[in-house]
Design a protein around this motif. Structure first.
Motif, PDB file in Angstrom:
ATOM      1  N   PHE A  67       0.851  -1.193   0.000  1.00  0.00           N
ATOM      2  CA  PHE A  67       0.000   0.000   0.000  1.00  0.00           C
ATOM      3  C   PHE A  67       0.883   1.237   0.000  1.00  0.00           C
ATOM      4  N   ARG A  68       0.589   2.186  -0.904  1.00  0.00           N
ATOM      5  CA  ARG A  68       1.358   3.417  -1.010  1.00  0.00           C
ATOM      6  C   ARG A  68       0.415   4.599  -0.881  1.00  0.00           C
ATOM      7  N   LEU A  69       0.866   5.597  -0.153  1.00  0.00           N
ATOM      8  CA  LEU A  69       0.023   6.774   0.042  1.00  0.00           C
ATOM      9  C   LEU A  69       0.879   8.034   0.033  1.00  0.00           C
ATOM     10  N   ALA A  70       0.508   8.961  -0.836  1.00  0.00           N
ATOM     11  CA  ALA A  70       1.185  10.249  -0.934  1.00  0.00           C
ATOM     12  C   ALA A  70       0.302  11.329  -0.314  1.00  0.00           C
ATOM     13  N   GLU A  71       0.840  12.536  -0.251  1.00  0.00           N
ATOM     14  CA  GLU A  71       0.166  13.732   0.262  1.00  0.00           C
ATOM     15  C   GLU A  71       0.038  13.673   1.787  1.00  0.00           C
ATOM     16  N   SER A  72       0.695  14.617   2.436  1.00  0.00           N
ATOM     17  CA  SER A  72       0.822  14.584   3.895  1.00  0.00           C
ATOM     18  C   SER A  72      -0.528  14.613   4.607  1.00  0.00           C
ATOM     19  N   VAL A  73      -1.483  15.382   4.111  1.00  0.00           N
ATOM     20  CA  VAL A  73      -2.777  15.469   4.785  1.00  0.00           C
ATOM     21  C   VAL A  73      -3.486  14.120   4.764  1.00  0.00           C
ATOM     22  N   ALA A  74      -3.448  13.438   3.629  1.00  0.00           N
ATOM     23  CA  ALA A  74      -4.041  12.102   3.544  1.00  0.00           C
ATOM     24  C   ALA A  74      -3.325  11.133   4.470  1.00  0.00           C
ATOM     25  N   ILE A  75      -2.003  11.297   4.591  1.00  0.00           N
ATOM     26  CA  ILE A  75      -1.223  10.404   5.448  1.00  0.00           C
ATOM     27  C   ILE A  75      -1.551  10.639   6.915  1.00  0.00           C
ATOM     28  N   TYR A  76      -1.711  11.903   7.333  1.00  0.00           N
ATOM     29  CA  TYR A  76      -2.107  12.183   8.721  1.00  0.00           C
ATOM     30  C   TYR A  76      -3.374  11.415   9.075  1.00  0.00           C
ATOM     31  N   ARG A  77      -4.369  11.529   8.216  1.00  0.00           N
ATOM     32  CA  ARG A  77      -5.667  10.929   8.503  1.00  0.00           C
ATOM     33  C   ARG A  77      -5.578   9.401   8.507  1.00  0.00           C
ATOM     34  N   TYR A  78      -4.793   8.862   7.597  1.00  0.00           N
ATOM     35  CA  TYR A  78      -4.620   7.410   7.547  1.00  0.00           C
ATOM     36  C   TYR A  78      -3.937   6.900   8.813  1.00  0.00           C
ATOM     37  N   LEU A  79      -2.879   7.580   9.236  1.00  0.00           N
ATOM     38  CA  LEU A  79      -2.174   7.166  10.446  1.00  0.00           C
ATOM     39  C   LEU A  79      -3.083   7.233  11.664  1.00  0.00           C
ATOM     40  N   ALA A  80      -3.943   8.260  11.719  1.00  0.00           N
ATOM     41  CA  ALA A  80      -4.867   8.381  12.850  1.00  0.00           C
ATOM     42  C   ALA A  80      -5.846   7.208  12.892  1.00  0.00           C
ATOM     43  N   ARG A  81      -6.284   6.763  11.716  1.00  0.00           N
ATOM     44  CA  ARG A  81      -7.242   5.654  11.661  1.00  0.00           C
ATOM     45  C   ARG A  81      -6.584   4.300  11.890  1.00  0.00           C
ATOM     46  N   GLU A  82      -5.420   4.090  11.321  1.00  0.00           N
ATOM     47  CA  GLU A  82      -4.847   2.749  11.235  1.00  0.00           C
ATOM     48  C   GLU A  82      -3.738   2.462  12.252  1.00  0.00           C
ATOM     49  N   TYR A  83      -3.165   3.508  12.840  1.00  0.00           N
ATOM     50  CA  TYR A  83      -2.072   3.332  13.791  1.00  0.00           C
ATOM     51  C   TYR A  83      -2.461   3.970  15.124  1.00  0.00           C
ATOM     52  N   ARG A  84      -1.680   3.718  16.129  1.00  0.00           N
ATOM     53  CA  ARG A  84      -2.041   4.188  17.463  1.00  0.00           C
ATOM     54  C   ARG A  84      -1.501   5.605  17.709  1.00  0.00           C
ATOM     55  N   LEU A  85      -2.019   6.552  16.968  1.00  0.00           N
ATOM     56  CA  LEU A  85      -1.671   7.944  17.210  1.00  0.00           C
ATOM     57  C   LEU A  85      -2.332   8.407  18.500  1.00  0.00           C
ATOM     58  N   SER A  86      -1.620   9.221  19.266  1.00  0.00           N
ATOM     59  CA  SER A  86      -2.261   9.881  20.389  1.00  0.00           C
ATOM     60  C   SER A  86      -3.435  10.695  19.865  1.00  0.00           C
ATOM     61  N   ASP A  87      -4.552  10.638  20.579  1.00  0.00           N
ATOM     62  CA  ASP A  87      -5.787  11.257  20.109  1.00  0.00           C
ATOM     63  C   ASP A  87      -5.666  12.770  19.965  1.00  0.00           C
ATOM     64  N   GLN A  88      -4.660  13.361  20.615  1.00  0.00           N
ATOM     65  CA  GLN A  88      -4.530  14.816  20.523  1.00  0.00           C
ATOM     66  C   GLN A  88      -4.270  15.281  19.092  1.00  0.00           C
ATOM     67  N   TRP A  89      -3.583  14.451  18.304  1.00  0.00           N
ATOM     68  CA  TRP A  89      -3.122  14.924  16.996  1.00  0.00           C
ATOM     69  C   TRP A  89      -4.243  15.037  15.982  1.00  0.00           C
ATOM     70  N   TYR A  90      -5.137  14.054  15.977  1.00  0.00           N
ATOM     71  CA  TYR A  90      -6.289  14.073  15.059  1.00  0.00           C
ATOM     72  C   TYR A  90      -7.386  13.239  15.708  1.00  0.00           C
ATOM     73  N   PRO A  91      -8.189  13.863  16.583  1.00  0.00           N
ATOM     74  CA  PRO A  91      -9.139  13.111  17.418  1.00  0.00           C
ATOM     75  C   PRO A  91     -10.304  12.540  16.617  1.00  0.00           C
ATOM     76  N   LEU A  92     -10.292  11.248  16.412  1.00  0.00           N
ATOM     77  CA  LEU A  92     -11.329  10.612  15.605  1.00  0.00           C
ATOM     78  C   LEU A  92     -12.695  10.666  16.266  1.00  0.00           C
ATOM     79  N   GLY A  93     -12.721  10.819  17.597  1.00  0.00           N
ATOM     80  CA  GLY A  93     -13.998  10.844  18.298  1.00  0.00           C
ATOM     81  C   GLY A  93     -14.564  12.234  18.527  1.00  0.00           C
ATOM     82  N   ASP A  94     -13.929  13.253  17.984  1.00  0.00           N
ATOM     83  CA  ASP A  94     -14.377  14.633  18.201  1.00  0.00           C
ATOM     84  C   ASP A  94     -14.564  15.301  16.841  1.00  0.00           C
ATOM     85  N   SER A  95     -15.784  15.277  16.339  1.00  0.00           N
ATOM     86  CA  SER A  95     -16.058  15.760  14.992  1.00  0.00           C
ATOM     87  C   SER A  95     -15.762  17.251  14.837  1.00  0.00           C
TER      88      SER A  95
END
Length: 239
Positions: A67-95
């Motif tokens: 799997f390959r993914l370019a563009e930093s904004v898309a990568i931020y969101r992918y990492l938040a969904r698929e990896y254990r990012l601290s919730d502060q960086w991109y809180p998936l539970g806070d719309s």
């Protein structure tokens, strides 16, 4: 599970620095894959075929699934969904907080990122490539950058409990990290973004303090190339 994650990056790239800091701060296992922009390694047929078809950095590749993914904004969101990012960086539970982060990340491309990049490329990079710099155009680009940073200081930084952030929350997010790495780039071209802008100076010192030693590691070339009169702001000892 690391999934064989690779990061293709160059520390002269603002979004590359932001992603490097994010991965390091969250202790996500990955393999460093530096790409020399100065040698145009990102434009080779091999790189386009095997890493990023857009011929840019940063890019992530997961070896286990190819799997390959370019563009930093898309990568931020992918990492938040698929990896254990601290919730502060991109809180998936806070719309609402997500929306504020996305608002900045959408806004920056034709605004702050463009303001900094246009000035940096014209004033600093063009001479290295043997291209002549028109003083009038350089001045226009400097005025655009000045106006953009003044707007950023006045309108974008909102007060949180620990100082200004881009979402007004109590913690930094990927929006703050992305913006700080963009603004740092102006220093290489001899422009001090913190001069006369105390909110930006305090905010950048906060981003740096909360993500070090990774922030300084990612910006070592910026610090080395910036003129001596530009000082990197630091938080007071009490903070």
């Amino acid at each position: 599970m690391s999934r064989g994650l690779k990061l293709y990056y160059d520390f002269m790239s603002q979004p590359s620095r932001a992603l490097y800091i994010l991965l390091e701060a969250n202790k996500i296992p990955y393999q460093r894959c530096p790409v020399a922009l100065r040698k145009f390694e990102q434009k080779t047929p091999e790189y386009r075929a095997n890493v990023n078809r857009f011929g840019k950095v940063p890019c992530i590749v997961e070896q286990d699934s190819d799997f390959r993914l370019a563009e930093s904004v898309a990568i931020y969101r992918y990492l938040a969904r698929e990896y254990r990012l601290s919730d502060q960086w991109y809180p998936l539970g806070d719309s609402i907080r997500q929306a504020r982060i996305d608002e900045y990340l959408s806004w920056q491309h034709l605004n702050l990122r463009a303001d900094v990049s246009l000035y940096f490329f014209y004033v600093w990079l063009n001479p290295l490539m043997g291209k002549e710099v028109d003083p009038d155009k350089a001045d226009r680009l400097r005025q655009r950058l000045t106006q953009g940073l003044n707007f950023f200081e006045r309108e974008m930084l909102r007060d949180g409990a620990s100082g200004p952030t881009l979402t007004g929350g109590d913690t930094l997010t990927v929006a703050d990290l992305s913006a700080a790495c963009e603004i740092e780039q102006a220093k290489i071209a001899g422009y001090d973004p913190c001069l006369g802008r105390p909110r930006i100076a305090h905010w950048m010192a906060t981003v740096r303090a909360h993500t070090n030693p990774h922030y300084d590691e990612a910006h070592r070339f910026v610090y080395m190339l910036a003129p001596d009169h530009i000082v990197t702001p630091q938080l007071p000892e009490a903070e």
